[in-house]
Design a protein around this motif. Structure first.
Motif, PDB file in Angstrom:
ATOM      1  N   GLN A   1      33.225  29.076 -14.911  1.00  0.00           N
ATOM      2  CA  GLN A   1      32.525  29.944 -13.970  1.00  0.00           C
ATOM      3  C   GLN A   1      33.488  30.299 -12.834  1.00  0.00           C
ATOM      4  OE1 GLN A   1      29.281  31.120 -14.624  1.00  0.00           O
ATOM      5  NE2 GLN A   1      29.949  30.198 -16.558  1.00  0.00           N
TER       6      GLN A   1
ATOM      7  N   HIS B   1      34.685  32.355  -9.608  1.00  0.00           N
ATOM      8  CA  HIS B   1      34.259  33.150  -8.448  1.00  0.00           C
ATOM      9  C   HIS B   1      35.508  33.823  -7.881  1.00  0.00           C
ATOM     10  CE1 HIS B   1      31.953  34.302  -4.866  1.00  0.00           C
ATOM     11  NE2 HIS B   1      33.034  33.987  -4.182  1.00  0.00           N
TER      12      HIS B   1
ATOM     13  N   LEU C   1      37.327  36.319  -5.192  1.00  0.00           N
ATOM     14  CA  LEU C   1      37.171  36.844  -3.837  1.00  0.00           C
ATOM     15  C   LEU C   1      38.391  37.683  -3.499  1.00  0.00           C
ATOM     16  CD1 LEU C   1      35.821  36.819  -0.955  1.00  0.00           C
ATOM     17  CD2 LEU C   1      37.240  34.808  -0.493  1.00  0.00           C
TER      18      LEU C   1
ATOM     19  N   LYS D   1      33.225  38.243 -14.635  1.00  0.00           N
ATOM     20  CA  LYS D   1      31.791  38.276 -14.393  1.00  0.00           C
ATOM     21  C   LYS D   1      31.353  39.626 -13.831  1.00  0.00           C
ATOM     22  CE  LYS D   1      30.086  34.647 -12.321  1.00  0.00           C
ATOM     23  NZ  LYS D   1      29.915  33.554 -11.341  1.00  0.00           N
TER      24      LYS D   1
ATOM     25  N   ASP E   1      29.280  40.360 -11.549  1.00  0.00           N
ATOM     26  CA  ASP E   1      29.148  40.418 -10.098  1.00  0.00           C
ATOM     27  C   ASP E   1      30.436  40.016  -9.384  1.00  0.00           C
ATOM     28  OD1 ASP E   1      29.116  37.764 -10.806  1.00  0.00           O
ATOM     29  OD2 ASP E   1      27.456  37.203  -9.492  1.00  0.00           O
ATOM     30  N   SER E   2      31.534  39.960 -10.133  1.00  0.00           N
ATOM     31  CA  SER E   2      32.804  39.502  -9.578  1.00  0.00           C
ATOM     32  C   SER E   2      33.468  40.597  -8.755  1.00  0.00           C
ATOM     33  CB  SER E   2      33.739  39.083 -10.721  1.00  0.00           C
ATOM     34  OG  SER E   2      35.055  38.892 -10.259  1.00  0.00           O
TER      35      SER E   2
ATOM     36  N   TYR F   1      43.443  38.568  -4.633  1.00  0.00           N
ATOM     37  CA  TYR F   1      42.345  37.822  -5.239  1.00  0.00           C
ATOM     38  C   TYR F   1      42.593  36.325  -5.232  1.00  0.00           C
ATOM     39  CZ  TYR F   1      40.831  42.354  -6.991  1.00  0.00           C
ATOM     40  OH  TYR F   1      40.415  43.658  -7.081  1.00  0.00           O
TER      41      TYR F   1
ATOM     42  N   ASP G   1      38.349  31.114  -7.558  1.00  0.00           N
ATOM     43  CA  ASP G   1      37.774  29.775  -7.393  1.00  0.00           C
ATOM     44  C   ASP G   1      37.112  29.338  -8.690  1.00  0.00           C
ATOM     45  OD1 ASP G   1      38.573  29.468  -4.787  1.00  0.00           O
ATOM     46  OD2 ASP G   1      36.709  30.233  -3.926  1.00  0.00           O
ATOM     47  N   VAL G   2      37.437  28.124  -9.134  1.00  0.00           N
ATOM     48  CA  VAL G   2      36.937  27.621 -10.400  1.00  0.00           C
ATOM     49  C   VAL G   2      37.197  26.111 -10.444  1.00  0.00           C
ATOM     50  CG1 VAL G   2      39.128  27.984 -11.609  1.00  0.00           C
ATOM     51  CG2 VAL G   2      36.988  28.055 -12.902  1.00  0.00           C
TER      52      VAL G   2
ATOM     53  N   ARG H   1      33.340  27.843  -5.181  1.00  0.00           N
ATOM     54  CA  ARG H   1      31.973  28.339  -5.006  1.00  0.00           C
ATOM     55  C   ARG H   1      31.542  29.095  -6.252  1.00  0.00           C
ATOM     56  NH1 ARG H   1      33.647  31.673  -0.003  1.00  0.00           N
ATOM     57  NH2 ARG H   1      35.578  31.555  -1.215  1.00  0.00           N
ATOM     58  N   TYR H   2      30.243  29.024  -6.573  1.00  0.00           N
ATOM     59  CA  TYR H   2      29.756  29.671  -7.800  1.00  0.00           C
ATOM     60  C   TYR H   2      28.527  30.523  -7.486  1.00  0.00           C
ATOM     61  CZ  TYR H   2      32.801  26.185  -9.688  1.00  0.00           C
ATOM     62  OH  TYR H   2      33.906  25.410  -9.949  1.00  0.00           O
TER      63      TYR H   2
END
Length: 587
Positions: free
Chosen positions: A45, A47, A49, A437, A439-440, A476, A479-480, A586-587
């Motif tokens: 998963q 995330h 940013l 993802k 919503d990434s 970018y 986070d994982v 963060r997820y």
């Protein structure tokens, strides 16, 4: 791998010539998934940013038109470089910039100083890094072995070599170095390599097309000037071939040796991205050039000061069906941990990306569909890198995409000018899975070009810097849940100071990985000289072995991970820096 492709090559070439479009190959590829990508391994998963604006990286890229491009010169965009220009241990950023038709002043390049991993400061004004027009790409190295990183910036026109003077200042030494300071060569990708292993970095540049702005045809003026029924800029088909070049470092001066070194290949070659690496494990650097709408080039280093293009014989010139590809970016890395360096390329619309699996003995197999990279045919790929974002010891892939025709924004077609990025996760079975993802931040569309990776904040994980044409850049953070890692930086003594061309092998917890110190990669960009290795659950690397460009082999044993180490040739580890703990993913 070599196939009985002679007839296929001829038919493909003829079809490409007759194609009523200027970009890409003539054969439309069909998207297809790989059964290997469907194994029951849960996806990480991730995330993503985009921290560019918050970090102070806020300038706007300038290159060509925002609503339409009149000439092909306006479409390539720019590369990005990761360097430590002030030797403070923190990786800084340099973005190439360009101009527009009829602009009186070119947009400034941008040099950002890393303020201890928290923010970036724009220090361009006093740097001496002046934009002289249609900037393209960048590569880095220490051409005079003084311990300060120098820059080569490629242009339409002539290239500029900057010597780092220290204290944040660069000096244009192009003329006094014996490099060309006139002409209209269109160079894009570049690499500083020590091709003859004399301890001095030489310069290789790829060239796109022969282009004269004053003589360029208008959109829609020939069959090579249309796309999806739209009148667009002409080319690259119909233009003369580019001319790649090699300059040998004589110690303060450079001499062009392109002809005698075998760099001037026959036939049309529209060169863009460059990835120099040791593809046959003989300790000498070879060079791959990704070519648009023409066969790729793989220069084998003959170890006598010459190269031979072995792309066709090795199976790395064309796509899996013998077709020419519209290739832009290229990266080198060992994705299956078999000890051989593989090649990944990004391509044009209606084509998949390409993955060449290195089988050894100068044979490559097109493993694109088998590896799960045959899913996406509706993007135009540019920057690309292998990176281990979850630090499990297996290299993943990041791709930056973006179309070349701004006219698509107002046209009613099924293609978008701004496009998302793609993140592929390595499944450790020879295949990848798209884990981007919905919503990434990676899904926010841009027309992206150059891409480079580095650990900017000192936590040991890789961030990704991306140049977006006519928009601010992206930076970018991924986070994982991740494993341990080690960063290895080298200082050459007998070898070139930056140790470009060195091969590092890390063994940890039964896994053996390789990585090279590289100059130039992706699309016209420069990655961090430090080589990143994920080690999974292993807290100690059983062995870190270094094959230096000088031929010397150095072995370190029982090296703790979760640190950045600096290794000096013939000495050993001279610096260690523990990674900085960052907030949990963060997820």
């Amino acid at each position: 791998m070599i196939r009985q492709w002679g007839l296929v090559f001829v038919l493909t070439c003829c079809a490409a010539t007759a194609s009523a479009q200027g970009m890409g190959g003539a054969t439309k590829q069909v998207p297809r998934a790989s059964s290997k990508s469907g194994i029951g391994l849960p996806s990480p998963q991730v995330h993503a940013l985009d921290a560019a604006a918050a970090s102070g990286v806020t300038h706007s890229d300038v290159h060509g038109g925002t609503k339409a491009n009149k000439y092909i010169l306006e479409m390539t965009g720019h590369g990005v470089a990761v360097i430590d220009f002030d030797n403070d241990g923190w990786r800084d950023l340099f973005f190439v910039n360009g101009t527009r038709l009829n602009a009186s002043v070119a947009a400034p390049h941008k040099l950002y100083r890393n303020l201890a991993g928290t923010r970036f400061e724009d220090v361009t004004e006093k740097s001496g890094l002046v934009n002289r027009g249609w900037g393209q790409g960048v590569c880095a190295g220490d051409v005079d072995n003084d311990g300060l990183v120098d820059l080569l910036i490629t242009y339409y026109g002539y290239n500029i070599l900057y010597r780092n003077q220290g204290e944040g200042r660069f000096e244009d030494i192009t003329r006094r170095s014996g490099l060309p300071v006139s002409g209209r060569q269109w160079t894009t990708g570049c690499s500083m390599i020590d091709y003859d292993r004399d301890g001095l970095l030489d310069l290789f540049v790829s060239s796109y097309v022969g282009f004269e702005l004053q003589q360029a045809a208008a959109p829609g003026s020939s069959p090579f000037c249309f796309w999806k029924g739209l009148a667009v800029f002409c080319g690259p088909k119909g233009f003369p071939t580019g001319r790649n070049a090699l300059y040998r470092n004589l110690g303060g001066k450079f001499a062009e040796v392109s002809k005698q070194a075998g760099i001037l290949v026959s036939g049309l070659r529209y060169g863009l991205g460059v990835a120099a690496a040791d593809y046959d494990n003989d300790g000498w650097p070879d060079i791959y050039v990704a070519c648009d709408s023409t066969p790729g080039i793989l220069y084998r280093n003959n170890r006598d000061g010459t190269f031979t293009d072995v792309a066709v014989e090795s199976g790395s010139a064309y796509g899996g069906s013998g077709q020419e590809m519209g290739s832009m970016g290229v990266a080198a890395g060992d994705y299956n941990n078999d000890g051989r360096t593989d090649i990944v390329k990004t391509n044009f619309m209606n084509e998949t990306s390409t993955l060449y699996k290195n089988l050894g003995d100068w044979f490559f197999d097109d493993a694109t569909y088998e590896a799960g990279l045959g899913l996406h045919t509706k993007v135009v790929g540019w920057g690309v890198e292998f990176l281990d974002f979850d630090q499990d010891g297996w290299k993943d892939i990041f791709m930056a995409n973006g179309h070349i025709y701004p006219e698509l924004d107002s046209a009613k077609t099924d293609e978008a000018y701004r496009q998302p990025k793609i993140l592929y996760w390595n499944l450790r079975n020879g295949a990848f899975r798209d884990v981007t993802k919905a919503d990434s931040a990676l899904m926010k569309p841009n027309s992206s070009r150059g891409l480079a990776t580095a650990d900017f904040d000192g936590d040991g994980t890789l961030e990704v810097a991306v140049s977006n044409i006519n928009e601010p850049p992206s930076l970018y953070r991924l986070d994982v849940h991740r494993g341990n890692a080690i960063l290895v930086e080298l200082i050459g003594t007998k070898s070139n100071r930056a140790a470009i061309g060195a091969r590092i092998t890390v063994e940890a917890d039964g896994l053996r990985q390789i990585g090279d110190v590289r100059s130039g990669s992706s699309f016209a960009s420069q990655p961090d000289f430090r080589v990143h290795f994920g080690t999974g659950k292993a807290s100690v690397a059983d062995q870190v072995a270094i094959l230096w460009p000088s031929g010397t082999r150095q072995v370190l044993t029982n090296v703790e991970v979760n640190q950045w180490i600096k290794v000096k040739e013939g000495v050993g580890i001279v610096e260690r820096h523990k990674f900085i703990a960052r907030p949990a993913a963060r997820y």
